[in-house]
Motif scaffolding. Sequence first.
Motif, PDB file in Angstrom:
ATOM      1  N   ASP A  90      50.823  29.489  33.929  1.00 39.04           N
ATOM      2  CA  ASP A  90      51.844  28.867  33.462  1.00 39.04           C
ATOM      3  C   ASP A  90      52.807  30.353  33.454  1.00 39.04           C
ATOM      4  O   ASP A  90      54.211  29.879  33.527  1.00 39.04           O
ATOM      5  N   ALA A  91      52.896  31.025  34.968  1.00 43.56           N
ATOM      6  CA  ALA A  91      53.740  32.205  34.720  1.00 43.56           C
ATOM      7  C   ALA A  91      54.089  31.681  36.171  1.00 43.56           C
ATOM      8  O   ALA A  91      53.405  31.065  37.346  1.00 43.56           O
ATOM      9  N   PRO A  92      55.709  32.075  36.352  1.00 46.61           N
ATOM     10  CA  PRO A  92      56.696  31.827  34.999  1.00 46.61           C
ATOM     11  C   PRO A  92      56.961  30.888  34.133  1.00 46.61           C
ATOM     12  O   PRO A  92      57.015  31.479  33.248  1.00 46.61           O
ATOM     13  N   SER A  93      56.834  30.038  34.626  1.00 45.73           N
ATOM     14  CA  SER A  93      56.853  28.573  33.904  1.00 45.73           C
ATOM     15  C   SER A  93      55.661  27.162  34.315  1.00 45.73           C
ATOM     16  O   SER A  93      55.477  27.595  35.376  1.00 45.73           O
ATOM     17  N   ARG A  94      55.340  26.976  33.379  1.00 45.42           N
ATOM     18  CA  ARG A  94      55.147  25.586  33.431  1.00 45.42           C
ATOM     19  C   ARG A  94      55.307  24.259  34.141  1.00 45.42           C
ATOM     20  O   ARG A  94      54.557  24.206  35.578  1.00 45.42           O
ATOM     21  N   GLN A  95      56.544  24.455  34.767  1.00 46.26           N
ATOM     22  CA  GLN A  95      57.683  23.570  35.700  1.00 46.26           C
ATOM     23  C   GLN A  95      57.609  24.779  37.189  1.00 46.26           C
ATOM     24  O   GLN A  95      56.979  23.680  38.014  1.00 46.26           O
ATOM     25  N   LYS A  96      57.288  25.652  37.343  1.00 48.07           N
ATOM     26  CA  LYS A  96      57.401  26.242  38.081  1.00 48.07           C
ATOM     27  C   LYS A  96      56.037  27.409  37.912  1.00 48.07           C
ATOM     28  O   LYS A  96      56.825  28.478  37.644  1.00 48.07           O
ATOM     29  N   PRO A  97      54.756  27.539  38.314  1.00 50.39           N
ATOM     30  CA  PRO A  97      54.232  28.172  38.308  1.00 50.39           C
ATOM     31  C   PRO A  97      53.544  29.234  39.134  1.00 50.39           C
ATOM     32  O   PRO A  97      52.536  29.547  40.053  1.00 50.39           O
ATOM     33  N   SER A  98      54.559  29.516  39.759  1.00 52.23           N
ATOM     34  CA  SER A  98      54.197  30.218  41.513  1.00 52.23           C
ATOM     35  C   SER A  98      54.322  31.241  40.920  1.00 52.23           C
ATOM     36  O   SER A  98      53.418  32.454  42.095  1.00 52.23           O
ATOM     37  N   ARG A  99      53.723  32.670  39.920  1.00 50.01           N
ATOM     38  CA  ARG A  99      52.940  33.584  40.010  1.00 50.01           C
ATOM     39  C   ARG A  99      51.230  33.498  39.424  1.00 50.01           C
ATOM     40  O   ARG A  99      50.592  34.214  38.719  1.00 50.01           O
ATOM     41  N   ALA A 100      50.887  32.196  39.240  1.00 49.92           N
ATOM     42  CA  ALA A 100      49.606  31.233  38.452  1.00 49.92           C
ATOM     43  C   ALA A 100      48.521  31.710  39.463  1.00 49.92           C
ATOM     44  O   ALA A 100      48.923  31.943  40.829  1.00 49.92           O
ATOM     45  N   TYR A 101      47.490  32.216  39.292  1.00 50.06           N
ATOM     46  CA  TYR A 101      47.635  32.483  37.727  1.00 50.06           C
ATOM     47  C   TYR A 101      47.481  33.799  37.590  1.00 50.06           C
ATOM     48  O   TYR A 101      46.612  34.787  38.234  1.00 50.06           O
ATOM     49  N   TRP A 102      48.018  34.235  36.449  1.00 48.16           N
ATOM     50  CA  TRP A 102      48.109  35.928  35.996  1.00 48.16           C
ATOM     51  C   TRP A 102      46.983  36.042  34.842  1.00 48.16           C
ATOM     52  O   TRP A 102      46.900  35.398  34.029  1.00 48.16           O
ATOM     53  N   ARG A 103      46.291  37.235  35.259  1.00 46.91           N
ATOM     54  CA  ARG A 103      45.032  37.831  34.326  1.00 46.91           C
ATOM     55  C   ARG A 103      45.479  38.631  33.443  1.00 46.91           C
ATOM     56  O   ARG A 103      46.496  39.592  34.045  1.00 46.91           O
ATOM     57  N   HIS A 104      45.292  37.990  32.000  1.00 46.08           N
ATOM     58  CA  HIS A 104      45.015  38.970  31.046  1.00 46.08           C
ATOM     59  C   HIS A 104      44.205  39.867  30.585  1.00 46.08           C
ATOM     60  O   HIS A 104      44.272  40.770  29.980  1.00 46.08           O
ATOM     61  N   TRP A 105      43.253  39.654  31.130  1.00 42.81           N
ATOM     62  CA  TRP A 105      42.207  39.861  30.958  1.00 42.81           C
ATOM     63  C   TRP A 105      40.829  39.870  31.494  1.00 42.81           C
ATOM     64  O   TRP A 105      40.915  38.971  31.656  1.00 42.81           O
ATOM     65  N   LEU A 106      40.225  40.947  31.950  1.00 45.96           N
ATOM     66  CA  LEU A 106      38.925  40.222  33.279  1.00 45.96           C
ATOM     67  C   LEU A 106      37.747  41.579  32.506  1.00 45.96           C
ATOM     68  O   LEU A 106      38.259  42.861  32.410  1.00 45.96           O
ATOM     69  N   LEU A 107      36.677  41.310  31.233  1.00 45.40           N
ATOM     70  CA  LEU A 107      35.650  41.861  31.326  1.00 45.40           C
ATOM     71  C   LEU A 107      34.554  41.035  32.139  1.00 45.40           C
ATOM     72  O   LEU A 107      34.335  39.812  31.929  1.00 45.40           O
ATOM     73  N   VAL A 108      33.620  41.593  32.269  1.00 45.54           N
ATOM     74  CA  VAL A 108      31.888  42.148  32.645  1.00 45.54           C
ATOM     75  C   VAL A 108      31.062  41.878  31.958  1.00 45.54           C
ATOM     76  O   VAL A 108      30.948  43.643  31.472  1.00 45.54           O
ATOM     77  N   ASP A 109      29.447  41.552  32.428  1.00 43.39           N
ATOM     78  CA  ASP A 109      28.724  42.246  31.442  1.00 43.39           C
ATOM     79  C   ASP A 109      28.908  42.684  30.268  1.00 43.39           C
ATOM     80  O   ASP A 109      28.162  43.347  29.373  1.00 43.39           O
ATOM     81  N   ILE A 110      29.020  41.602  29.203  1.00 46.92           N
ATOM     82  CA  ILE A 110      29.146  41.554  27.787  1.00 46.92           C
ATOM     83  C   ILE A 110      27.567  40.910  28.257  1.00 46.92           C
ATOM     84  O   ILE A 110      27.400  39.696  28.035  1.00 46.92           O
ATOM     85  N   LYS A 111      27.526  41.547  26.659  1.00 48.72           N
ATOM     86  CA  LYS A 111      25.804  41.816  26.592  1.00 48.72           C
ATOM     87  C   LYS A 111      25.436  40.067  25.760  1.00 48.72           C
ATOM     88  O   LYS A 111      26.644  40.187  24.228  1.00 48.72           O
ATOM     89  N   GLY A 112      25.011  39.186  25.432  1.00 52.48           N
ATOM     90  CA  GLY A 112      24.952  37.824  25.079  1.00 52.48           C
ATOM     91  C   GLY A 112      24.530  38.095  23.451  1.00 52.48           C
ATOM     92  O   GLY A 112      25.600  38.064  21.958  1.00 52.48           O
TER      93      GLY A 112
END
Length: 194
Positions: A90-112
Amino acid sequence: MHLFYTSLVLCVLSACHMTISTCDELLTLEDAEFCKGELKVIYPDLVVDKCVIVPQSIREKISKEWGPPRVQLPSADEKKKYTLLMVDPDAPSRQKPSRAYWRHWLLVDIKGEALQRGDVSGVELSAYTRPTPPQGTGLHRYQFLVFEQPEGQSLSLSPQESSLGNWDPQTFVERFGLARPVASLQFLTQNHKD
């Protein structure tokens, strides 16, 4: 326009470590149905284990004070590795999400085995950024998605993915064969001054 269902009092603040007798805002059916699996997102005074709207009394803390939450998936396979995405569609707003998707966090290789305990100390491809919706833009969805990683797969962001805004998580997911999320969860919040 989505209908608000009073029977969906999924603004159930039992997910929070607080007691609130009434809820001014209700989730839409679409927002409530996003949450699947046993995923938990754990902040100091807020445990999100179902789709929920963050109470006004906590919005400033989640936007200005608290760092990354603990993320727990008890059903994670201890022998596998996982990827965690946190995005704002919803970046910058749900009505006008022109910057969607905004990546807030991305982690990989997390052990189960670690994910079962709430330890997501994998390889950080995007550092955690707090949910800080701009003033006057209404509620934003902050979505957490956990994917099982294929064995032997090395995940990374491409040079074209350097910006946090206008990120295409679907392209990322498809590029590395992540398939469907094994669990998803979201909370909604807005600027604490609104």
